[in-house]
Design a protein around this motif. Structure first.
Motif, PDB file in Angstrom:
ATOM      1  N   ASN A   1       0.842  -1.223  -0.269  1.00  0.00           N
ATOM      2  CA  ASN A   1      -0.202   0.301   0.216  1.00  0.00           C
ATOM      3  C   ASN A   1       0.779   1.536   0.261  1.00  0.00           C
ATOM      4  O   ASN A   1       2.170   1.137   0.031  1.00  0.00           O
ATOM      5  CB  ASN A   1      -1.139  -0.319   1.210  1.00  0.00           C
ATOM      6  N   ALA A   2       0.116   2.462  -0.244  1.00  0.00           N
ATOM      7  CA  ALA A   2       0.691   3.299   0.040  1.00  0.00           C
ATOM      8  C   ALA A   2       1.735   3.886   0.884  1.00  0.00           C
ATOM      9  O   ALA A   2       3.308   4.421   0.967  1.00  0.00           O
ATOM     10  CB  ALA A   2       0.017   4.788   0.094  1.00  0.00           C
ATOM     11  N   ILE A   3       1.900   4.121   1.980  1.00  0.00           N
ATOM     12  CA  ILE A   3       2.766   3.785   3.347  1.00  0.00           C
ATOM     13  C   ILE A   3       3.928   2.713   3.452  1.00  0.00           C
ATOM     14  O   ILE A   3       5.076   3.140   3.903  1.00  0.00           O
ATOM     15  CB  ILE A   3       1.061   3.758   4.532  1.00  0.00           C
ATOM     16  N   GLU A   4       3.375   1.492   3.182  1.00  0.00           N
ATOM     17  CA  GLU A   4       4.368   0.763   2.494  1.00  0.00           C
ATOM     18  C   GLU A   4       5.426   1.015   1.802  1.00  0.00           C
ATOM     19  O   GLU A   4       6.680   0.304   1.960  1.00  0.00           O
ATOM     20  CB  GLU A   4       3.583  -0.464   2.464  1.00  0.00           C
ATOM     21  N   ASN A   5       5.087   0.936   0.269  1.00  0.00           N
ATOM     22  CA  ASN A   5       6.230   1.827  -0.351  1.00  0.00           C
ATOM     23  C   ASN A   5       6.914   3.063  -0.514  1.00  0.00           C
ATOM     24  O   ASN A   5       7.861   2.902  -0.730  1.00  0.00           O
ATOM     25  CB  ASN A   5       5.374   2.126  -1.758  1.00  0.00           C
ATOM     26  N   VAL A   6       6.739   3.406   0.978  1.00  0.00           N
ATOM     27  CA  VAL A   6       6.980   5.040   1.166  1.00  0.00           C
ATOM     28  C   VAL A   6       8.207   4.737   2.490  1.00  0.00           C
ATOM     29  O   VAL A   6       9.399   5.128   2.550  1.00  0.00           O
ATOM     30  CB  VAL A   6       6.348   6.240   1.953  1.00  0.00           C
ATOM     31  N   VAL A   7       8.020   3.721   3.113  1.00  0.00           N
ATOM     32  CA  VAL A   7       8.430   3.021   4.079  1.00  0.00           C
ATOM     33  C   VAL A   7       9.911   2.357   3.982  1.00  0.00           C
ATOM     34  O   VAL A   7      10.844   2.176   4.234  1.00  0.00           O
ATOM     35  CB  VAL A   7       7.678   2.103   5.468  1.00  0.00           C
ATOM     36  N   LEU A   8       9.620   1.417   3.102  1.00  0.00           N
ATOM     37  CA  LEU A   8      10.724   0.114   2.352  1.00  0.00           C
ATOM     38  C   LEU A   8      11.983   1.715   2.071  1.00  0.00           C
ATOM     39  O   LEU A   8      13.232   0.584   3.051  1.00  0.00           O
ATOM     40  CB  LEU A   8       9.840  -0.495   1.477  1.00  0.00           C
ATOM     41  N   PRO A   9      12.029   2.242   1.766  1.00  0.00           N
ATOM     42  CA  PRO A   9      13.616   2.796   1.209  1.00  0.00           C
ATOM     43  C   PRO A   9      13.803   2.758   2.373  1.00  0.00           C
ATOM     44  O   PRO A   9      15.335   3.771   2.708  1.00  0.00           O
ATOM     45  CB  PRO A   9      12.726   3.540   0.077  1.00  0.00           C
ATOM     46  N   GLN A  10      13.137   3.280   3.612  1.00  0.00           N
ATOM     47  CA  GLN A  10      13.877   4.139   5.029  1.00  0.00           C
ATOM     48  C   GLN A  10      14.130   2.639   5.574  1.00  0.00           C
ATOM     49  O   GLN A  10      14.963   3.434   5.994  1.00  0.00           O
ATOM     50  CB  GLN A  10      12.899   4.588   5.592  1.00  0.00           C
ATOM     51  N   LEU A  11      13.327   1.397   5.762  1.00  0.00           N
ATOM     52  CA  LEU A  11      14.353   0.496   6.058  1.00  0.00           C
ATOM     53  C   LEU A  11      15.424   0.097   5.486  1.00  0.00           C
ATOM     54  O   LEU A  11      15.771  -0.734   6.883  1.00  0.00           O
ATOM     55  CB  LEU A  11      12.895  -0.580   6.282  1.00  0.00           C
TER      56      LEU A  11
END
Length: 237
Positions: A116-126
């Motif tokens: 989802n939207a928030i996961e797509n933005v979280v992944l590069p940070q992880l």
């Protein structure tokens, strides 16, 4: 035609470039014929500066962004990113420079369809080793600033084209890169949506102090940036 973009005040660049190109070249072989796309490009982009890269289709804008983004080899000349001479780095070192210093926005959103939207933005940070809770807070703040506070749990297929591109902008800015590279970032959107998304993009980039190089053929969008350079016959003019 819609009204001109309303954007925040332009940046006041300082002295040390975030990216510096010195006599960068790129050639291809096609059907036994050598095609010189970049013929010795020189460019310096300062911290906080947003630069429009103009040129017709096929002029080499995307090739130039690929050079700066360290996405492929085969380039001649010198490429410095955040003071690092990246011209001859190996694959892993180039990946580290991209991870630590560069964000990308493309004409097509390239979001991961199963997230989802928030996961797509979280992944590069992880990938940088941050704690998940911190990453989710950063992602939520960015998406909310882009008007997607009610769409965080939606997958890309459930988002409009403008919403997909907003998620792509949030993903590019998630790690607060020194440099953002954008290749026709609103090229697939209608004019009104493109103006809105691009104004939000500029506001967020300037708000976090990143530099940006934006390839576009849109003179109106270019006029909203700090400086315009044009790629013509393989060189910047």
């Amino acid at each position: 035609m819609s009204d001109p973009l309303v954007v925040p005040a332009k940046a006041d660049p300082v002295s040390d470039p975030v990216v510096r190109l010195s006599r960068v070249t790129r050639s291809f072989e096609q059907g036994g014929v050598r095609i010189d796309v970049l013929r010795g490009v020189d460019l310096a982009v300062q911290p906080g500066e947003i630069v429009a890269l103009l040129g017709p289709s096929g002029s080499g804008k995307s090739t130039m962004l690929q050079a700066i983004g360290l996405l492929e080899g085969g380039f001649g000349g010198k490429i410095e990113i955040a003071g690092i001479d990246a011209s001859n780095l190996g694959k892993d070192a180039r990946a580290a420079v991209r991870r630590d210093h560069i964000g990308f926005v493309y004409q097509f959103h390239h979001l991961l369809p199963d997230f989802n939207a928030i996961e797509n933005v979280v992944l590069p940070q992880l990938i940088t080793g941050r704690e998940r809770a911190e990453c989710e807070t950063r992602a939520r703040d960015l998406l909310t600033a882009l008007g997607l506070g009610q769409r965080l749990e939606h997958r890309p297929s459930k988002l409009s084209g403008g919403e997909q591109q907003r998620v792509a902008v949030a993903r590019a800015l998630a790690n607060k890169p020194r440099l953002v590279l954008a290749d026709e970032p609103t090229g697939n959107l209608d004019e009104a949506t493109a103006d809105t998304v691009f104004a939000q993009f500029l506001e967020l980039v300037r708000g976090q102090g990143s530099a940006a190089l934006v390839a576009t053929h849109n003179e109106r969008l270019a006029a909203a940036m700090d400086r315009v350079v044009r790629l013509r016959d393989g060189v910047l003019v």
